[in-house]
Design a protein around this motif. Structure first.
Motif, mmCIF file in Angstrom:
data_model
loop_
_atom_site.group_PDB
_atom_site.id
_atom_site.type_symbol
_atom_site.label_atom_id
_atom_site.label_comp_id
_atom_site.label_asym_id
_atom_site.label_seq_id
_atom_site.Cartn_x
_atom_site.Cartn_y
_atom_site.Cartn_z
ATOM 1 N N LEU A 195 21.039 40.821 47.059
ATOM 2 C CA LEU A 195 19.945 40.081 46.589
ATOM 3 C C LEU A 195 18.877 40.610 45.704
ATOM 4 C CD1 LEU A 195 19.208 38.323 50.168
ATOM 5 C CD2 LEU A 195 20.493 37.618 48.327
ATOM 6 N N ASP A 196 18.950 42.037 45.796
ATOM 7 C CA ASP A 196 18.122 42.705 45.051
ATOM 8 C C ASP A 196 18.683 43.330 43.928
ATOM 9 O OD1 ASP A 196 18.217 45.862 46.192
ATOM 10 O OD2 ASP A 196 18.989 44.230 47.426
ATOM 11 N N GLU A 197 18.028 43.522 42.791
ATOM 12 C CA GLU A 197 18.610 44.273 41.517
ATOM 13 C C GLU A 197 18.983 45.597 41.737
ATOM 14 O OE1 GLU A 197 19.633 43.663 37.549
ATOM 15 O OE2 GLU A 197 19.184 42.363 39.192
ATOM 16 N N LYS A 198 18.155 46.637 42.445
ATOM 17 C CA LYS A 198 18.589 47.904 42.766
ATOM 18 C C LYS A 198 19.887 48.184 43.398
ATOM 19 C CE LYS A 198 15.917 51.873 44.716
ATOM 20 N NZ LYS A 198 15.125 52.160 45.615
ATOM 21 N N ARG A 199 20.126 47.282 44.418
ATOM 22 C CA ARG A 199 21.501 47.403 45.012
ATOM 23 C C ARG A 199 22.734 46.879 44.280
ATOM 24 N NH1 ARG A 199 17.998 46.446 49.463
ATOM 25 N NH2 ARG A 199 18.185 48.115 51.022
ATOM 26 N N LYS A 200 22.156 45.756 43.379
ATOM 27 C CA LYS A 200 23.385 45.481 42.878
ATOM 28 C C LYS A 200 23.781 46.267 41.601
ATOM 29 C CE LYS A 200 23.020 40.998 42.153
ATOM 30 N NZ LYS A 200 22.431 39.661 41.579
ATOM 31 N N MET A 201 22.777 47.000 41.082
ATOM 32 C CA MET A 201 22.901 47.900 39.967
ATOM 33 C C MET A 201 23.754 49.154 40.487
ATOM 34 S SD MET A 201 22.133 46.880 37.095
ATOM 35 C CE MET A 201 22.850 45.199 37.839
ATOM 36 N N PHE A 202 23.503 49.626 41.473
ATOM 37 C CA PHE A 202 24.484 50.420 42.530
ATOM 38 C C PHE A 202 25.646 50.229 42.522
ATOM 39 C CE2 PHE A 202 25.474 53.209 45.839
ATOM 40 C CZ PHE A 202 24.905 54.515 45.791
ATOM 41 N N ALA A 203 26.095 48.672 42.943
ATOM 42 C CA ALA A 203 27.222 48.508 43.306
ATOM 43 C C ALA A 203 28.074 48.631 41.725
ATOM 44 C CB ALA A 203 27.336 47.040 43.732
ATOM 45 N N TYR A 204 27.231 47.947 40.843
ATOM 46 C CA TYR A 204 27.966 47.953 39.615
ATOM 47 C C TYR A 204 28.594 49.502 39.325
ATOM 48 C CZ TYR A 204 27.291 43.226 37.847
ATOM 49 O OH TYR A 204 27.239 41.948 37.442
#
Length: 418
Positions: A195-204
């Motif tokens: 749900l948050d951009e920080k973790r999403k970018m980490f996953a990318y």
């Protein structure tokens, strides 16, 4: 014949040797990792351990006073061991659950990971509520990772994927992804689940690393049969069009993410992925004609420089990955050139044999560098008390490299490099 050797390998391989980054590696291996943050965070930065420093000296005495462990760490799901909990409270000189939790972090930050793991284990078994239990389990899993017990950590992270706490659930998924991806396992992460951009970018960023690692492993995974090198020559070139298309796609994705604000660890993962791309470009280059070899050398040096950037600035876990990859570039260089067909100009079997022996003597230098790098990785991990999959692979590859060196000496009759 030696004229052919001189205008080919002798002018290029010394270039690799003279520009190699092993000296930089030896200096940068002393860099200290970052301070571990005293909270549950998806970055989970590993601790900083300075030589000659151990935090509060009074803490050291607690280690000797701790009672014998009464249960295995794998039994964290079993009923609380009240007696051990109370005994630990007395030994640690604490009165509350929260104070014991703080002590566990102190031991973790000082590098006393086994003690920290044991305390987190007991805390998980005696937590006053589910939230505290899950936080203790999460930190127990992190400790197990550092102890090289990825299988046990994986079980805990998998269990925590069911947590109703978004932070715990998401961070566990990212840590689990890192374990599986480092092993080369296929593991798809639904990036939209964050749900948050920080973790999403980490996953990318993790996905970039996984994709580049898969490409590298598909291109260079092999063993050399020195007795039948001609069999390697006859291997048909594989269709690389799909690989090149995938590389181009990853490049564009990385370019896009670099324009966004991402965490420090995510930047590290992107950096090592970019190094992998340079390594892939080197692998895709042929060993003939001379211009192709020059491009291969250029890409290998680019990859090594980027891996060293990770060593200078990355988290300890990723440092061990980058150092392993640095060693892999030298091992690849040996394997790739050792199985290359002799120059077209050489027709006489005797000339080809002389060329082959001279080439192996030169390539032994690359193996020496690989060996030193793997050993440095193992020593670094021991110094910061960190056992990762990359350290394990370094040990395995070190043995492989040593066997190559012995085989070369057997073939060439050389006892040392001049």
């Amino acid at each position: 014949m030696l004229a052919v050797l001189g205008c080919g390998m002798r002018n290029l391989f010394p270039c690799i040797i003279s520009l190699c980054l092993i000296i930089l590696f030896l200096g940068c291996a002393k860099k200290q990792p970052k301070i571990y943050e005293k909270k549950v965070d998806f970055l989970c930065s590993e601790c900083k351990i300075k030589e000659g420093e151990g935090g509060d000296k009074a803490e050291k005495s607690y280690i000797e006073e701790l009672p014998e462990k009464s249960q295995d760490l794998q039994n964290y799901r079993k009923n609380p061991v009240i007696f051990e909990y109370e005994a630990l409270k007395d030994s640690l000189n604490v009165r509350t659950y929260e104070e014991m939790f703080d002590k566990a972090f102190i031991f973790y930050s000082q590098g006393n990971i086994e003690i920290a793991a044991r305390i987190f284990d007991v805390l998980a078994n005696n937590s006053p509520n589910e939230e505290y239990r899950e936080i203790s389990l999460f930190n127990l899993a992190m400790s197990l990772e550092r102890l090289g017990k990825d299988d046990e950590a994986e079980k805990i992270y998998s269990e925590l994927l069911k947590s109703s706490n978004y932070d715990i659930r998401s961070d566990s998924l990212l840590r689990l992804s890192r374990i599986k991806i480092s092993r080369g396992e296929k593991f798809e992460v639904d990036i939209n689940s964050f749900l948050d951009e920080k973790r999403k970018m980490f996953a990318y960023a993790l996905s970039f690393f996984q994709k580049t690692e898969n490409i590298i492993n598909s291109l260079i995974k092999r063993e050399i049969d020195f007795a039948n090198l001609e069999n390697h020559y006859k291997i048909q070139d594989q269709d690389l069009s799909s690989v090149k298309a995938e590389v181009k796609k990853i490049q564009n994705e990385i370019k896009s993410i670099n324009q966004r604000k991402i965490s420090d660890e995510a930047k590290t993962i992107v950096s090592i992925s970019e190094a992998n791309l340079s390594f892939i470009f080197a692998i895709l280059e042929k060993n003939y004609p001379i211009d192709a070899i020059r491009r291969k050398v250029k890409y290998i040096l680019e990859a090594q420089k980027k891996y060293m950037d990770v060593v200078r600035n990355g988290e300890p876990w990723w440092i061990t990955a980058a150092v392993f990859k640095l060693g892999e570039t030298y091992r690849y260089l040996f394997e790739d050139l050792a199985i290359s067909p002799p120059p077209h100009e050489l027709k006489d079997e005797e000339e080809i044999e002389v060329y082959r022996q001279e080439l192996l003597k030169e390539l032994e230098k690359a193996l020496k560098y690989a060996s030193q790098i793997y050993e440095k990785n193992i020593n670094f991990a021991e110094r910061v008390k960190l056992k990762t999959f990359w350290v394990k692979r370094s040990s395995e590859e070190l043995e492989k490299v040593k066997s190559y060196i012995e085989k070369i000496k057997e073939i060439t009759g050389s006892s040392q490099i001049q």
